[in-house]
Write an enzyme that holds these catalytic residues in place. Structure first.
Site: not given
Length: 451
Positions: A106, A245, A247, A249
């Protein structure tokens, strides 16, 4: 059964250190595949799993290990390559697969990585299934006979499918023509997707953070470093800035003046628009970190609000339990269950833009009801678990802060679910007192961690 490997967001850690090492990840693929094959499928065929990853250089290694373990257990694998986490959730559901796997850490630096799982419904795995996988993680690694080995293929049109899905969440009666947007992809998994989504809906797009090299994900950019977006918006004289960000989400935004809007404010904008359209079902779920101003603004609109533990999985659980559709965190995780099964930065941005275009207004004006309370978050790095709750010095600092704030603010201490950190948050009406007590409590935690 307590979980040894799975945290609040899958399994995560420093690459090359247990558990993010090839051998354990190979075993993880085999364990997850074994659980899936035991469960079986409705048509009696081999289970099928999709694997996506962000742009970290370690993704190649971990992808190969997972692929081998799943195949050995008799599971077919579909490889997506670099794709946002919410895209994996969507494609798992759309392709009627048994599970989805995302390789990502993430918003963490490139030398961290992790593995998270999605169910066939595109939601995070139930605790029971994670426990079943853990029970097999330290068992023997075997291999199916050749005729039962899983097959592996790559999906070439995954990005295009997800782009169309994102666009379908934006009202067909509206477009983004006339808007100039800066889109910061954090050198992450949305680099080849997010700019196209907004461009194809009519916006003029300036893409930044869209040149990943395996090492620069989240580095000085994206939703965790919004100053880069702010500077680009001012430089290009754009109408709005969108920061995702690594990834994909999380979402943060800025307006043309460079003002930054966090997840709390953006969630409020979406909720307000839903209510004005008569489309809001139930109330809103936030977390212990949600700013008090949001709770007050929602109360003024007679919208129920509930707080959960920090973590988007707990927000989602609260929404499902109450059959509500809207929730999120100030970190930028926003869940619109009427659009997707999980938090999605691109789709959340589209909901904010739809509200502004539909109401012909600005982000500043539309969120004016949310007068954010000063909030200070201090991260205290630790070498291992720290039981701050049993420390007289830390308890004394917290109690002194609460006495001083006298009901006009909050103090929250919690361990990070993804990093070796204790997070100290103080919120209140007076910024000076908030800063003072945040630093005082953080110093007490730091002294405890130091031994």
């Amino acid at each position: 059964m307590s979980r040894k490997y799975f945290g609040t967001d899958g399994i995560r850690g420093r690459v090359g250190q247990h558990p993010i090492v090839p051998g354990l990840v190979l075993q993880l693929g085999f364990a997850a595949g074994t659980v899936l094959t035991r469960a079986g499928t409705a048509d009696g065929q081999r289970p099928r799993v999709v694997i996506g990853k962000d742009t970290r250089v370690s993704g190649y290694m971990l992808e190969s290990a997972l692929e081998a373990g799943l195949s050995a257990a008799g599971v077919d694998v579909v490889l997506l390559g670099p794709m946002p986490t919410p895209a994996v959730a969507y494609l798992t559901r759309a392709l009627r697969l048994q599970a989805g796997i995302m390789i990502s850490a993430s918003h963490n630096p490139y030398d961290d990585n992790g593995i998270k799982f999605f169910s066939a419904a595109g939601t995070k795995l139930p605790d029971r299934v994670e426990q079943d996988i853990e029970a097999l993680l330290e068992g023997p690694l075997t291999c199916s006979e050749s005729a039962r080995l899983g097959r592996v293929r790559r999906m070439d049109d995954a990005a295009g499918r997800y782009i169309e899905f994102c666009k379908s969440t934006f009202p067909s009666t509206l477009d983004l023509k006339g808007l100039k947007l800066v889109v910061d992809c954090a050198h992450g998994a949305t680099y080849h997707i997010a700019p196209l989504v907004f461009h194809e809906l009519g916006a003029e797009v300036v893409a930044i953070g869209n040149a990943p090299n395996g090492l620069n994900i989240n580095e000085g950019c994206g939703a965790t470093h919004v100053a880069t977006l702010r500077e680009a918006v001012l430089q290009h004289q754009a109408d709005l800035g969108i920061a995702l960000d690594g990834d994909g989400d999380r979402l943060m935004m800025t307006d043309r003046n460079g003002t930054v809007y966090d997840g709390d404010q953006l969630l409020y904008a979406i909720v307000r628009h839903r209510q004005e359209q008569g489309l809001l079902r139930g109330g809103v779920a936030g977390t212990a970190m949600t700013n008090l101003a949001v709770e007050k603004a929602l109360a003024a609109r007679q919208i129920p609000f509930v707080r959960t533990r920090v973590g988007d999985r707990y927000v989602l659980e609260a929404l499902v339990e109450r059959d509500w559709v809207m929730g999120g965190e100030n970190s930028g995780h926003i869940i619109c269950r009427d659009k997707h099964t999980t938090g999605d930065g691109i789709i959340s941005a589209l909901q904010v833009l739809a509200a502004l275009v539909d109401r012909k207004t600005t982000l500043d004006a539309y969120t004016a009801d949310v007068k954010l309370f000063p909030q200070r978050l201090v991260n205290v790095r630790t070498a291992g678990p720290v039981d701050w709750a049993k420390s007289p010095a830390v308890r004394a600092a917290v109690e002194a802060a609460e006495r001083d704030l006298d009901g006009t603010g909050r103090v929250l201490l919690r361990p990070s679910g993804t990093e070796p950190l204790i997070r100290v948050m103080v919120e209140g009406a007076d910024a000076g007192r908030v800063e003072h007590w945040a630093q005082a409590i953080a110093a007490a935690v730091q002294a405890l961690a130091a031994g």
